[in-house]
Design a protein around this motif. Structure first.
Motif, short mmCIF file in Angstrom:
data_model
loop_
_atom_site.label_atom_id
_atom_site.label_comp_id
_atom_site.label_asym_id
_atom_site.label_seq_id
_atom_site.Cartn_x
_atom_site.Cartn_y
_atom_site.Cartn_z
N MET A 1 0.84 -1.21 0.00
CA MET A 1 0.00 0.00 0.00
C MET A 1 0.87 1.25 0.00
SD MET A 1 -3.13 -0.82 2.56
CE MET A 1 -2.14 -1.21 3.97
N ILE A 2 0.26 2.29 -0.49
CA ILE A 2 0.98 3.57 -0.53
C ILE A 2 -0.03 4.68 -0.25
CG2 ILE A 2 0.66 3.78 -3.03
CD1 ILE A 2 3.45 5.02 -3.13
N GLY A 3 0.38 5.72 0.42
CA GLY A 3 -0.58 6.76 0.77
C GLY A 3 -0.27 8.09 0.13
N PHE A 4 -1.21 8.67 -0.57
CA PHE A 4 -1.10 10.04 -1.05
C PHE A 4 -2.45 10.51 -1.60
CE2 PHE A 4 -0.96 8.59 -5.36
CZ PHE A 4 -0.09 7.52 -5.41
N ILE A 5 -2.52 11.75 -2.01
CA ILE A 5 -3.77 12.32 -2.53
C ILE A 5 -3.76 12.20 -4.05
CG2 ILE A 5 -5.11 14.46 -2.71
CD1 ILE A 5 -3.79 15.28 -0.04
N PRO A 6 -4.87 11.79 -4.69
CA PRO A 6 -4.88 11.61 -6.14
C PRO A 6 -4.42 12.88 -6.87
CG PRO A 6 -6.94 10.88 -5.20
CD PRO A 6 -6.19 11.54 -4.10
N ASN A 7 -3.52 12.69 -7.82
CA ASN A 7 -2.92 13.82 -8.52
C ASN A 7 -2.13 13.24 -9.68
OD1 ASN A 7 -0.84 15.81 -9.20
ND2 ASN A 7 -1.48 16.87 -7.35
N VAL A 8 -2.11 13.94 -10.80
CA VAL A 8 -1.34 13.42 -11.94
C VAL A 8 0.16 13.38 -11.61
CG1 VAL A 8 -0.96 15.63 -13.12
CG2 VAL A 8 -1.15 13.52 -14.47
N GLY A 9 0.56 14.12 -10.63
CA GLY A 9 1.95 14.10 -10.19
C GLY A 9 2.38 12.75 -9.67
N TYR A 10 1.42 11.90 -9.38
CA TYR A 10 1.74 10.57 -8.86
C TYR A 10 1.67 9.52 -9.96
CZ TYR A 10 0.48 13.38 -4.85
OH TYR A 10 0.38 14.40 -3.94
N ALA A 11 1.70 9.99 -11.20
CA ALA A 11 1.61 9.09 -12.35
C ALA A 11 2.63 7.94 -12.32
CB ALA A 11 1.77 9.91 -13.63
N PRO A 12 3.87 8.16 -11.86
CA PRO A 12 4.81 7.04 -11.86
C PRO A 12 4.28 5.79 -11.15
CG PRO A 12 5.98 9.08 -11.40
CD PRO A 12 4.51 9.41 -11.42
N PHE A 13 3.52 6.00 -10.09
CA PHE A 13 2.98 4.85 -9.36
C PHE A 13 1.83 4.20 -10.14
CE2 PHE A 13 4.71 7.89 -6.37
CZ PHE A 13 5.59 7.11 -5.65
N TYR A 14 1.00 5.04 -10.74
CA TYR A 14 -0.11 4.50 -11.54
C TYR A 14 0.43 3.74 -12.75
CZ TYR A 14 -3.11 7.68 -8.86
OH TYR A 14 -3.77 8.34 -7.85
N VAL A 15 1.50 4.28 -13.35
CA VAL A 15 2.11 3.61 -14.51
C VAL A 15 2.70 2.26 -14.06
CG1 VAL A 15 4.08 3.69 -16.09
CG2 VAL A 15 2.56 5.67 -15.88
N ALA A 16 3.38 2.26 -12.93
CA ALA A 16 3.97 1.01 -12.44
C ALA A 16 2.90 -0.05 -12.22
CB ALA A 16 4.73 1.26 -11.14
N ALA A 17 1.72 0.40 -11.76
CA ALA A 17 0.61 -0.55 -11.55
C ALA A 17 0.00 -0.95 -12.89
CB ALA A 17 -0.44 0.08 -10.65
N THR A 18 -0.25 0.04 -13.75
CA THR A 18 -0.91 -0.23 -15.04
C THR A 18 -0.04 -1.10 -15.94
OG1 THR A 18 -2.02 1.89 -14.88
CG2 THR A 18 -1.96 0.89 -17.05
N ASN A 19 1.25 -0.81 -15.99
CA ASN A 19 2.15 -1.57 -16.87
C ASN A 19 2.60 -2.89 -16.27
OD1 ASN A 19 1.85 0.66 -18.45
ND2 ASN A 19 4.01 1.19 -18.58
N GLY A 20 2.10 -3.19 -15.10
CA GLY A 20 2.39 -4.50 -14.50
C GLY A 20 3.76 -4.62 -13.85
N TYR A 21 4.42 -3.47 -13.58
CA TYR A 21 5.75 -3.57 -12.97
C TYR A 21 5.68 -4.13 -11.54
CZ TYR A 21 6.84 -0.42 -16.88
OH TYR A 21 6.96 0.15 -18.11
N TYR A 22 4.64 -3.73 -10.82
CA TYR A 22 4.50 -4.27 -9.46
C TYR A 22 4.18 -5.77 -9.52
CZ TYR A 22 4.38 0.57 -7.72
OH TYR A 22 4.71 1.87 -7.40
#
Lengths: 298, 261
Positions: A1-22
């Motif tokens: 889990m990771i904690g932060f407020i939704p923001n496009v600035g956090y795209a690296p984490f969303y990309v890591a999840a979307t692209n299956g890196y995690y």
């Protein structure tokens, strides 16, 4: 889990999840959000309700000062994107111009408040010579309605303000006065001691997400929208924000490629001294306790 | 209050402190999650000595009292007319209920934006929060007046003002004071919510400031100070109630005594 407020600035984490890196690392990652912001992330880490957090250096230093056993393990946004913005210029575009002005800031204990006070102090301006308006999420609206003369915030909010106002915002950049405002992945000493393999995997996957996000802004915004479907209405705005963050947030090498620094490659001592000097902390912490390169370098 | 009651109250307080310390000990909570009571007390003394706490307290107290008084008047005046006129009741009721249903806390950011970040926006939030319980209880109070008394006044050819002054107001006072007591506690909450959203002073501001710097003892100081304000204002209204309608208070005490047997 990771904690932060939704923001496009956090795209690296969303990309890591979307692209299956995690997934590739065998990690089951879900996102939790801390409405209180960076300091909320640190509190959750301290309370062991999340394993990883994303927050600014300011929150890391405050957390360590309050004996929260956390460390920054990976640098994400490499530069300080803070600025003091206004529709009009007031003269030299230096903090001196702020004397007698009303400055809208999100909150009294926030990073923008700290950076603004440091900027004033470095310019030999007393905080009593300006008026702080602590306005929560209304930093832009108070400025556009004329209630504040300037607003102190981050680059993404400047892009939003320019979109609403339909005009360019004047900027007094914070990066000339302090490096506070850079962002990090942080975790707890417990995670490092008990699950170093998970920490390493998380950092590795996030780094891939970060590099991909920087190189592919469109896909980065798509990943953000995947996790925040309502954001599709303003996709172009989010793209503008992310591109501006990439442009200003990363140094480039001679080939124009972004440079990703180690957590140790930062002015932690100077940051802490600056925070101490403006009186928001009453003690200092050894800077070695604030970061480790152990996971990113490997 | 006799000595036995006071002793029991002190005992409850000590039990609470013991429970607090036990929770810290059992769960090994660090200070940033749950500080020791004595740490909070030391912080409270230090802030009191510096004058900082008093400064913030006075701001919140002013917002609370002014907003409460405005809310009371805004509630009592339409409440009286709604209670007296079925037609006004039918016309206004849907809007009054809508006003109450709209969450004032959610409206607070807008109110702060419209009326600025000074004391006025907090006063408006407080007045809005206080308004409805006062309004409802005014209606209930006025309508609960004994019909026989009203008939008697009419037979005696009393004017409307005399009926209001001599019958309706005294008869509705107990219900109104109950609303005042609810309203004053809500008023403190309203002031703090307003300060959370945008302010430069006040105990809500202090809470946000301390929370932003992870100064948990200071957060608790602000919370306790707010609690003290709430209790003192409640006791003040209770005191005024005792002085204003002593006959009702005596009746209440008699009921309590009777119920013992």
């Amino acid at each position: 889990m990771i904690g932060f407020i939704p923001n496009v600035g956090y795209a690296p984490f969303y990309v890591a999840a979307t692209n299956g890196y995690y997934d590739e690392e065998g990690l089951d990652v879900s996102f939790q959000y801390a409405p209180e912001g960076d300091i909320g992330v640190v509190k959750q880490l301290g309370a062991n309700t999340v394993e990883f957090g994303y927050a600014g250096d300011h929150a890391v230093i405050i957390g360590r000062t309050q004996d929260v056993p956390i460390l920054s393990i990976q640098r994400i946004i490499q530069e300080n994107l803070f600025g003091i913005y206004s529709k009009e210029t007031f003269g030299t575009d230096e903090p001196y111009d702020l004397v007698g002005k009303k400055i809208a800031i999100s909150g009294p204990g926030s990073t923008p408040a700290t950076i603004t006070k440091i900027m004033l102090k470095k310019s030999a301006i007393n905080t009593t010579q300006v008026e702080f308006l602590y306005v929560g999420g209304a930093v832009i609206s108070t400025h556009l309605t004329g209630e504040s003369d300037v607003f102190a915030t981050y680059l993404p909010m400047k892009v939003v303000a320019e979109g609403i106002a339909g005009e360019q915002m004047n900027e007094i950049s914070g990066s000339e006065y302090t490096t506070i405002g850079r962002t990090y992945v942080i975790t707890t000493e417990r995670m490092i001691n008990e699950h170093p393999d998970i920490v390493r995997k998380f950092v590795r996957a996030t780094q891939k997400g970060l590099e991909y996000s920087v190189e592919h802004p469109e896909e980065a915004v798509d990943a953000f929208i995947k996790f925040n479907p309502d954001a599709i209405e303003k996709k172009q705005l989010h793209l503008s924000i992310w591109k501006a963050m990439v442009e200003r947030g990363f140094d480039k090498d001679t080939n124009g490629n972004p440079i990703f620094y180690l957590p140790s490659e930062d002015n932690w001592a100077e940051k802490q001294d600056q925070m101490f000097d403006i009186g928001i902390m009453d003690k200092k912490t050894p800077i070695e306790e604030m970061y480790t390169d152990e996971f990113i370098s490997n | 209050m006799n000595r036995k009651i006071i002793s029991l109250q002190v005992l409850v307080f000590l039990a609470f402190i013991f429970l607090w310390k036990s929770v810290i000990f059992i769960f090994d909570f660090p200070e940033f999650i749950l500080p020791q009571p004595e740490t909070i007390f030391i912080e409270w003394c230090s802030m009191l000595k510096s004058g900082l706490l008093l400064e913030h307290t006075m701001v919140t107290l002013s917002e609370t009292i002014i907003g409460f008084v405005i809310g009371v008047f805004l509630g009592i005046i339409p409440g009286y007319f709604v209670a007296k006129s079925k037609q006004i009741d039918q016309i206004l009721s849907p809007y009054l209920v809508a006003l109450q249903t709209a969450p004032k806390i959610a409206l607070a950011p807008l109110i702060v934006m419209w009326f600025g970040f000074g004391i006025s926006s907090k006063i408006i939030i407080v007045a809005l929060i206080v308004f409805f319980p006062i309004l409802v209880n005014t209606i209930v109070g006025i309508r609960s007046v004994d019909k026989n008394l009203l008939d008697l006044m009419k037979i005696l050819k009393a004017s409307k003002l005399q009926i209001l002054r001599l019958v309706e107001l005294p008869a509705s006072m107990p219900v109104l004071f109950a609303a005042f007591k609810t309203g004053i506690t809500l008023a403190v909450i309203g002031a703090v919510v307003g300060e959370f959203i945008g302010s430069n002073k006040g105990l809500g501001y202090l809470t946000i400031y301390a929370s932003g710097l992870m100064d948990t003892p200071q957060v608790f100081v602000a919370i306790f100070q707010l609690t003290i304000i709430g209790i003192l204002l409640y006791l003040l209204i209770d005191f005024i109630e005792g002085k204003t309608i002593p006959w009702y208070r005596k009746g209440e005490e008699d009921v309590v005594k009777t119920s013992k047997y």
